[in-house]
Design a protein around this motif. Structure first.
Motif, PDB file in Angstrom:
ATOM      1  N   THR A   1       0.810  -1.212   0.000  1.00 31.31           N
ATOM      2  CA  THR A   1       0.000   0.000   0.000  1.00 31.31           C
ATOM      3  C   THR A   1       0.845   1.264   0.000  1.00 31.31           C
ATOM      4  N   CYS A   2       2.158   1.131   0.055  1.00 29.22           N
ATOM      5  CA  CYS A   2       3.038   2.298   0.114  1.00 29.22           C
ATOM      6  C   CYS A   2       3.501   2.663  -1.290  1.00 29.22           C
ATOM      7  N   SER A   3       3.050   3.771  -1.793  1.00 32.18           N
ATOM      8  CA  SER A   3       3.499   4.203  -3.114  1.00 32.18           C
ATOM      9  C   SER A   3       4.900   4.788  -2.999  1.00 32.18           C
ATOM     10  N   GLY A   4       5.539   5.012  -4.152  1.00 32.71           N
ATOM     11  CA  GLY A   4       6.888   5.554  -4.154  1.00 32.71           C
ATOM     12  C   GLY A   4       6.943   6.923  -3.511  1.00 32.71           C
ATOM     13  N   SER A   5       8.042   7.203  -2.839  1.00 28.33           N
ATOM     14  CA  SER A   5       8.214   8.500  -2.183  1.00 28.33           C
ATOM     15  C   SER A   5       8.421   9.590  -3.224  1.00 28.33           C
ATOM     16  N   PRO A   6       7.956  10.791  -2.952  1.00 26.10           N
ATOM     17  CA  PRO A   6       8.153  11.881  -3.914  1.00 26.10           C
ATOM     18  C   PRO A   6       9.627  12.264  -3.999  1.00 26.10           C
ATOM     19  N   ASP A   7       9.998  12.888  -5.117  1.00 30.21           N
ATOM     20  CA  ASP A   7      11.362  13.378  -5.257  1.00 30.21           C
ATOM     21  C   ASP A   7      11.666  14.373  -4.146  1.00 30.21           C
ATOM     22  N   LEU A   8      12.928  14.399  -3.750  1.00 27.17           N
ATOM     23  CA  LEU A   8      13.352  15.280  -2.659  1.00 27.17           C
ATOM     24  C   LEU A   8      14.547  16.089  -3.135  1.00 27.17           C
ATOM     25  N   ASN A   9      14.538  17.375  -2.808  1.00 28.05           N
ATOM     26  CA  ASN A   9      15.667  18.221  -3.169  1.00 28.05           C
ATOM     27  C   ASN A   9      15.699  19.431  -2.240  1.00 28.05           C
ATOM     28  N   PHE A  10      16.877  19.965  -2.052  1.00 29.82           N
ATOM     29  CA  PHE A  10      17.052  21.200  -1.285  1.00 29.82           C
ATOM     30  C   PHE A  10      18.378  21.812  -1.721  1.00 29.82           C
TER      31      PHE A  10
END
Length: 673
Positions: free
Chosen positions: A519-528
């Motif tokens: 039930t866990c979809s892929g995590s969103p892209d992360l950037n900083f």
């Protein structure tokens, strides 16, 4: 020309206790301190026109190279100059040996040796001793030869024979693929068969050596005695150049052997490498600070699911005890068993977080898997991809650190300052931590400031000592006002002679603390953004973090199925200081000098939100980075956002084994490695 910025500032309330979850909803989560932590997710307020429009710096900012691509096109699986190898099996009768098992249980000396073919009949080869992990010693062959054998009996340990209808499980032969590669580079590889005496059982009658780690180390010493004087090819073995390689309990065994048997006239251990090892199975933690030490962690380990193999690295780094080389390589999508071709059943049903399984996880159970309550998947006997990855790093490690012909430059495969070969990164996501004590300087964050950040400490699960001081940072919306600054040099540091700043970083956003992750979809892209800052508060032009590390949410829960805390798996952001000299502008487009650097500022102005962990202990690398004489990937102010082809963007398809079946199979398993 000045770097101009046009921003509509986002008005948000900074909430130190908030975080974004991979599954997109709030949960009540216990952290590693067993303290309840309430987490909420407000609807983020995002500006319509958040942009950065550089008009072109006067300095050659685009010429800064992110990392060396010297090995990008190298084939790490290419065999060495030795063509072919001889296979020699040896066996001595079983006998009581109280130095191995004090209760008088019989043990034997059996193993298999792979030796390079050489034109020189008198050539001596550096030796790699290999110790397998704990496993059932007998199993049943499948009706379909394409299905895996199912191992479940441990009677061989006491009787030296399998029950009628079963065959011996030759765990020690499951690493021939590694031997094939190592012998091609001139190593003799010898694998120990521990089935008689120490295999398949826990020492439940004693509080000491419950996993038979010290007994295994004593058995290994017994093998060495035979191999030096009784083995038919003893003259070809150079035990003054000895490498140790262990899988699962075999990894802990190798550290125990190294610390227990110091006999330089008989043998000298030059390096240790471990695959998915346990730690402190004897009741004592063993480290190897004086020699090169490395470990490979399968991030989808369904057996040693608390990643005990990183403990020696964390201890040695915390104590600053290593005088040599330390390495962690994390393989996303790899499980515990498939490093061994004779362990053909899967220990992991499905992977967590942003991982793609390196085997056919959707395959149903085989008939033998169903009848024996075993995790045998129909038509699946292992993972060639996982074996190739192990082969690449194991071979590189020993080529670099063992033998008269060793080549230390091959350690660059472990060094995150160098891009990995494309043939590896095309097949799996790989993270690396690395310290060469000969060239690396350990630096600690002395103070910090900013608008986000909370202390988060990790402890050794056995000694309970503090092994990693971290900063936990979470944010909910992009804003220039959300930042954290790590000050390692409050009085200023001259970095003009430094090659790189290595920053360990991990990401963890929680989904559900359950075994199944469908039930866990892929995590969103992360950037900083990252900026260097000097003692006067001047900031460099910003870098984008994803250029230096993919920032993957590999494991999206804090405890495994046994209730153990899961330590964070770190990657390394390497800032190429050597390449910034004379090229780095400040935010006004003027030169940013590196003679009075105070620290690094992390500005969370790019993506909606997330949660990361920054180690408070970094390293400075003094060894110059070697670059190829060809084109390279330049650094940039902005980076196009592309979907990771391995990271899931949709919900995971259900595996062939149901959640109920898997829980039943786990409950039926009697052996933990």
């Amino acid at each position: 020309m000045k770097l101009s910025k046009r921003r509509s500032l986002v008005a948000t309330s900074l909430m130190l206790a908030t975080l974004v979850h991979g599954c997109g909803r709030a949960v009540n989560e216990k952290n590693y301190r067993d303290v309840e932590r309430e987490t909420t997710i407000p609807s983020p307020v995002i500006a319509d026109d958040v942009t950065i429009s550089p008009e072109g710096p006067t300095l050659d900012f685009a010429a800064i190279r992110i990392r060396s691509e010297l090995y990008r096109d190298v084939d790490p699986l290419r065999p060495g100059p030795y063509a072919g190898y001889d296979t020699v099996e040896y066996a001595l009768p079983a006998a009581a040996d109280t130095s191995v098992l004090a209760d008088g249980t019989l043990v034997d000396v059996r193993g298999i040796a792979w030796l390079p073919k050489s034109a020189n009949p008198n050539e001596k080869f550096p030796v790699i001793l290999l110790f397998t992990g704990n496993h059932s010693s007998c199993g049943i062959l499948p009706a379909d030869p394409n299905d895996p054998r199912v191992d479940f009996s441990v009677e061989f340990r006491l009787t030296g024979a399998c029950p009628t209808g079963l065959i011996e499980a030759p765990s020690h032969k499951g690493y021939e693929y590694l031997a094939r590669a190592l012998t091609s580079y001139g190593f003799a590889v010898i694998s120990i068969n521990p089935n008689r005496g120490v295999q398949g059982f826990n020492n439940t009658a004693s509080t000491v050596d419950r996993s038979y780690i010290l007994a295994r180390a004593a058995l290994l010493r017994k093998h060495v005695s035979y191999l030096k004087v009784g083995f038919v090819r003893a003259a070809a073995l150079d035990f003054q150049q000895l490498g140790l390689l262990g899988h699962s309990r075999g990894g802990d065994t190798m550290r125990a052997f190294y610390n227990t048997y110091k006999e330089p006239a008989e043998f000298q251990v030059k390096a240790i490498y471990e695959l998915a090892p346990i730690d402190a199975g004897s009741g004592k933690s063993f480290d190897a600070p004086a020699i090169p030490w490395g470990v490979m962690i399968p991030a989808c380990d369904g057996d040693v699911s608390s990643f005990q193999g990183i403990n020696p690295y964390r201890r040695m780094l915390a104590q600053k005890s290593s005088t040599s080389l330390l390495s962690i390589v994390t393989l996303a999508g790899a499980n515990h068993n498939y490093f061994n071709t004779e362990w053909p059943t899967s220990d992991a049903r499905i992977c967590e977080g942003d991982q793609q399984e390196l085997w056919d996880y959707k395959a149903p159970l085989s008939p033998e898997g169903i009848s024996r309550q075993a995790t045998a998947l129909k038509g699946v006997k292992g993972s060639a991809t996982q074996r190739n990855l192990a082969q690449a790093f194991v071979t590189a490690f020993f080529r670099a650190n063992v033998g008269d012909k060793k080549d230390p430059t091959v350690n660059r495969f472990l060094d995150p300052r160098y891009s990995l070969p494309k043939v590896l990164t095309d097949t799996a996501n790989i993270q690396r931590e690395f310290l060469d004590s000969n060239t690396g300087l350990i630096m600690d964050e002395l103070e910090s400031n900013g608008t986000v950040g909370a202390e988060y400490n990790e402890y050794d699960p056995f000694s309970l000592s503090l092994v990693r001081r971290l900063t936990e940072i979470s944010w909910n919306s992009p804003s220039e006002q959300t930042w954290y600054q790590a000050n390692l040099w409050p009085e200023g540091k001259d970095l003009n002679t430094i090659a790189a700043i290595n920053i360990p970083i991990a990401r963890r956003e929680i989904c559900d603390s359950v075994l199944a992750q469908e039930t866990c979809s892929g995590s969103p892209d992360l950037n900083f953004s990252l900026q260097l800052v000097d003692v006067d508060g001047k900031l460099s032009a910003p870098f984008k973090a994803r250029q230096f590390a993919p920032l993957r949410n590999i494991v999206n829960r804090t405890r495994d199925v046994f209730g153990n805390y899961i330590p964070l798996l770190f990657d390394t952001m390497t800032l190429p200081v050597q390449d910034m000299l004379g090229k780095l502008p400040d935010i006004d487009g003027k030169p940013f000098t590196l003679d009075r650097v105070k620290g690094v500022r992390f500005v969370f102005d790019q993506t909606k939100g997330g949660r990361i962990y920054l180690a408070k202990r970094w390293t400075l690398d003094q060894s110059k980075i070697e670059h190829p004489v060809r084109t390279f990937t330049p650094i940039a102010l902005q980076e196009p956002r592309e979907a990771n082809r391995i990271t899931r963007q949709t919900s995971i398809e259900a595996a062939g084994v149901s959640q109920e079946d898997w829980e039943r199979l786990k409950a039926a398993s009697l052996i933990q490695r």
